[in-house]
Design a protein around this motif. Structure first.
Motif, PDB file in Angstrom:
ATOM      1  N   MET A   1       0.822  -1.216   0.000  1.00  0.00           N
ATOM      2  CA  MET A   1       0.000   0.000   0.000  1.00  0.00           C
ATOM      3  C   MET A   1       0.856   1.267   0.000  1.00  0.00           C
ATOM      4  SD  MET A   1      -3.286   0.311  -0.129  1.00  0.00           S
ATOM      5  CE  MET A   1      -3.345   1.714  -1.215  1.00  0.00           C
TER       6      MET A   1
ATOM      7  N   VAL B   1       0.702   6.770  -2.575  1.00  0.00           N
ATOM      8  CA  VAL B   1      -0.297   5.933  -1.905  1.00  0.00           C
ATOM      9  C   VAL B   1      -1.680   6.108  -2.542  1.00  0.00           C
ATOM     10  CG1 VAL B   1      -1.482   5.498   0.285  1.00  0.00           C
ATOM     11  CG2 VAL B   1       0.970   5.990   0.276  1.00  0.00           C
TER      12      VAL B   1
ATOM     13  N   ALA C   1     -13.020  10.329  -5.199  1.00  0.00           N
ATOM     14  CA  ALA C   1     -11.612  10.422  -5.584  1.00  0.00           C
ATOM     15  C   ALA C   1     -11.320   9.543  -6.793  1.00  0.00           C
ATOM     16  CB  ALA C   1     -10.725  10.011  -4.408  1.00  0.00           C
TER      17      ALA C   1
ATOM     18  N   TYR D   1      -1.669   8.948   5.443  1.00  0.00           N
ATOM     19  CA  TYR D   1      -1.512   7.631   4.792  1.00  0.00           C
ATOM     20  C   TYR D   1      -2.848   6.904   4.724  1.00  0.00           C
ATOM     21  CZ  TYR D   1      -0.318   2.604   4.687  1.00  0.00           C
ATOM     22  OH  TYR D   1      -0.274   1.261   4.420  1.00  0.00           O
TER      23      TYR D   1
ATOM     24  N   LEU E   1      -5.956   8.104   4.862  1.00  0.00           N
ATOM     25  CA  LEU E   1      -6.914   8.707   3.920  1.00  0.00           C
ATOM     26  C   LEU E   1      -6.465   8.505   2.479  1.00  0.00           C
ATOM     27  CD1 LEU E   1      -7.793  12.037   5.797  1.00  0.00           C
ATOM     28  CD2 LEU E   1      -9.134   9.946   5.693  1.00  0.00           C
ATOM     29  N   MET E   2      -5.164   8.664   2.256  1.00  0.00           N
ATOM     30  CA  MET E   2      -4.660   8.490   0.882  1.00  0.00           C
ATOM     31  C   MET E   2      -4.809   7.051   0.412  1.00  0.00           C
ATOM     32  SD  MET E   2      -1.286  10.913   1.064  1.00  0.00           S
ATOM     33  CE  MET E   2      -0.677  10.548  -0.594  1.00  0.00           C
ATOM     34  N   SER E   3      -4.760   6.100   1.339  1.00  0.00           N
ATOM     35  CA  SER E   3      -4.898   4.695   0.943  1.00  0.00           C
ATOM     36  C   SER E   3      -6.308   4.394   0.441  1.00  0.00           C
ATOM     37  CB  SER E   3      -4.556   3.773   2.115  1.00  0.00           C
ATOM     38  OG  SER E   3      -5.653   3.690   3.013  1.00  0.00           O
TER      39      SER E   3
ATOM     40  N   ILE F   1      -7.784   9.190  -1.806  1.00  0.00           N
ATOM     41  CA  ILE F   1      -7.903  10.637  -1.626  1.00  0.00           C
ATOM     42  C   ILE F   1      -6.519  11.278  -1.789  1.00  0.00           C
ATOM     43  CG2 ILE F   1      -8.480  12.417   0.082  1.00  0.00           C
ATOM     44  CD1 ILE F   1     -10.534  10.359   1.236  1.00  0.00           C
TER      45      ILE F   1
END
Lengths: 261, 435
Positions: A52, A76, A109, B389, B391-393, B396
């Motif tokens: 991830m 990420v 997103a 991390y 939220l981005m995962s 976003i």
């Protein structure tokens, strides 16, 4: 197209200069459910985090590709938009951000600007998924993971999984902290995802979860490597006999990372 | 070192100003007395912030503003403060130092509720105002700024809710410094009599990015026995305004004063929010959020003083600092001797968005009683990489993830504001200030 392919080759990962993964090879295709098992401290969660893009893990060797695209070159968020998902063992608490607002941001997103999910459609999907996972509807208005019990956090991770519909999902110890009823509900949700277009990697050290989600392939991790692979029968043997026989077979004394055979 | 703050406004000017406003004699005398004292009193010394060189003397004292007959006639920049489909029934709009619009529902009028500009209140309810005006909450002679405030007071509002009256709809005030050089010596006095309740929300705004002026604003909030006051405020003075904002509460037995304050000024600001829990079992939740940007310096003091038995105070201060902004957050929980079983809790957190921003959280507990509970949490740091991390995962972007985290960080005040449009308007200000 029958789903995506995640290809992990010779993956070496260090955290704070300590090498945890020492050459992992694993390929997951759409439609396949893989389980990675192993005692604590053998590198299972590191594998999940490295795929991830966890900021603390450094890839020193090897490669990860998703449908031929170099995952290690992606941020990420790009990995997520490319189709990867990680249900985390310890999800962060985000104060002041409701679960519902967060989910909508995450769904949008992945969509083009101007093609955001209509609010009513979102609410309908969220409500039916909350019902499927037997989660109290007021969770949608609670702040993300804040004050959630361990079980609520796990259900919330699966809620996200079901709403975001990734190509390849990694579930990191999704069964820990769940009682048997919750485990059944969560498993039902994950099984609903089964399709040619969905590949899944389940990380667990209990066979228990695999009674409810049957894997197509089972891998055993020790000392930062996959040391044995097989079908569902491997998980059953581990349940019955533990890990000792593998250690004996392979001449391993200490299965944790940092030890070499 | 004391910087001499020479005022261009003298005794004759103030005397005339008071006469022009038809003020009662006590008020005129009070102003003159304050002016005299202002000369000898020192400037306040907010902890860890030097304000000696801030502009507190360059301003134009007063200006009028045009009244409107209908809300629709107000300029568009004010329209944001109202829900388009739900016109506020109880509203006061002050434009410079004139009332541009004022309304109060007949229902509340019949119940004896007063909600009016401060000059009308002085003329029509002079005795009532006199009873509370700079008496129990803020004293005129605390320092030079309170004295100057008393001498030069040029606007504000009076809110009075009689005994046993519950005001279920919010009272809303908008103080608009339309003239870029005019000062705001605004005085808001809120009095809730026994067993009454009300919600009051005020907005300050100006657009003087370049022209310099001063806002010296005082709010006094009095909750009598078992009265309940929700006080919301959003300050949005532009960079040219130096602001001293003093909001103070006094709560008697079983009284509750809850503050939700959005400190969004762009200029140098001293922000003081003190509540005295005088009565047994009185309660205050004092929440302030702020965003600092540019080169502004701000000093925040949130203080709750527990006097009464079982009194309960909770302070929350959350600040976001970017660019070269700096801010000090002083959180003071003071439990007086005899305040048995009092509780003083506080949380101060500062989020820094740039290398050059500065933020400091000073939690202070001063306890003079044995049988009490108290606690504090303070932190100064950057956006948590693990939250990013996470939220981005989910796909976003980093920018959007940070935006969510910041809005979440400031949510304790935003969510508590009782008027939807004011809530949205604060969200817009945050959005504009952070990005």
């Amino acid at each position: 197209m029958a789903g995506s392919t995640l290809e992990i080759k010779n993956l070496h990962v260090t955290i704070e200069d300590k090498e945890i993964l020492k050459g992992v090879d694993l390929t997951i295709k759409g439609g396949e459910f893989h389980a990675v098992m192993g005692p604590n401290g053998t590198g299972k969660s590191t594998l999940a985090s490295a795929v991830m893009g966890h900021p603390k893990y450094e890839i020193t060797e090897g490669s990860i590709h998703l449908d031929g695209e170099d995952v290690l070159e992606m941020e990420v968020d790009e990995r997520a938009r490319a189709g990867l998902f990680l249900a985390m063992q310890y999800p962060s608490e985000i104060s002041g951000v409701t679960t519902s607002d967060f989910l909508r941001s995450a769904i949008n997103a992945k969509r083009e600007e101007g093609d955001e999910i209509p609010l009513m459609k979102f609410i309908k999907e969220m409500d039916s998924t909350l019902d499927a996972l037997e989660i109290d509807k007021n969770m949608a208005q609670r702040y993300l993971n804040e004050g959630f019990s361990g079980g609520e956090k796990k259900r919330n991770e699966i809620l996200q999984l079901m709403l975001l519909k990734p190509e390849i999902a990694i579930l990191d110890e999704i069964d820990s902290g769940l009682d048997i009823d919750a485990l059944k509900i969560v498993s039902k949700g994950i099984n609903q995802m089964r399709s040619e277009n969905f590949g899944c990697l389940i990380i667990t050290h209990y066979q228990r979860l695999l009674n409810y989600i049957e894997p197509d392939y089972v891998h055993v991790m020790m000392q930062g490597r996959i040391v044995k692979s097989g079908g569902p029968e491997l998980a059953q043997r581990l349940e019955a006999e533990g890990y000792e026989w593998i250690k004996e077979e392979l001449g391993i004394e200490d299965e944790t990372v940092g030890q070499n055979a | 070192m004391t910087v001499v703050t020479k005022l261009p406004y003298d005794k004759d000017y103030i005397d005339q100003f008071s006469k022009d406003k038809n003020e009662p004699e006590w008020m005129r005398n009070f102003r003159l007395q304050a002016l005299e004292q202002a000369e000898s009193l020192n400037m306040p010394e907010p902890d860890k912030t030097k304000i000696g060189r801030w502009n507190f003397s360059k301003f134009k004292h007063t200006a009028t503003g045009e009244a409107v007959t209908a809300l629709e006639d107000l300029p568009s920049e004010l329209q944001d403060f109202f829900d388009a489909d739900k016109k506020p029934e109880n509203l006061l709009v002050q434009r410079n130092h004139s009332v541009a619009y004022a309304s109060l529902s007949d229902d509340l009028k019949e119940k004896g509720v007063i909600f009016t500009d401060i000059f009308t209140a002085l003329r029509e309810h002079g005795d009532l105002v006199k009873k509370y005006y700079m008496q129990d909450a803020v004293s005129m002679d605390e320092h030079r700024l309170t004295a100057l405030h008393a001498a030069l007071m040029n606007g504000g509002a009076f809110v009075y809710v009689p005994k046993n009256v519950q005001v279920d709809v919010p009272l809303q005030a908008i103080f608009w410094q339309e003239d870029p050089e005019v000062s705001m010596f605004n005085h808001v006095l809120v009095v809730a009599e026994e067993n009454s309740s009300l919600t009051y929300v005020e907005n300050y705004l100006s657009h003087n990015d370049n022209e310099e002026t001063v806002a010296n604003v005082v709010a006094e909030v009095i909750a009598k026995e078992n009265a309940n006051i929700d006080f919301g405020g959003v300050d949005n003075f532009a960079a040219g305004t130096t602001a001293y904002n003093n909001r103070r509460g006094v709560a008697y037995r079983d009284g509750v004063i809850d503050w939700a304050l959005g400190a969004m000024n762009d200029g140098n600001t001293v922000n003081e929010n003190i509540t005295h829990l005088i009565g047994d079992n009185s309660v205050s939740n004092a929440k302030t959020v702020s965003v600092g940007r540019g080169k502004q310096t701000q000093n925040f003091t949130a203080k709750i003083v527990n006097h009464g038995l079982d009194s309960d105070g909770y302070i929350l201060q959350h600040g976001v600092m970017k660019e070269q902004a700096s801010a000090i957050f002083n959180g003071i929980g003071k439990i007086e001797h005899g305040a048995t079983r009092a509780n003083a809790e506080q949380e101060s957190r500062v989020l820094m968005l740039s290398e050059k921003a500065r933020g400091d959280a000073n939690p202070i507990l001063l306890i003079d009683e044995d049988d009490v509970t108290a606690g504090h949490a303070a932190s100064v740091g950057r956006v948590d990489p693990m939250q990013l991390y996470y939220l981005m995962s989910r796909g976003i972007t980093e920018e959007e993830a940070e935006r969510l985290i910041i809005h979440g960080f400031l949510a304790p005040v935003v969510n508590q504001l009782p008027i939807e449009s004011v809530k949205q308007q604060l969200t817009q200000i945050i959005e504009r200030k952070v990005y």
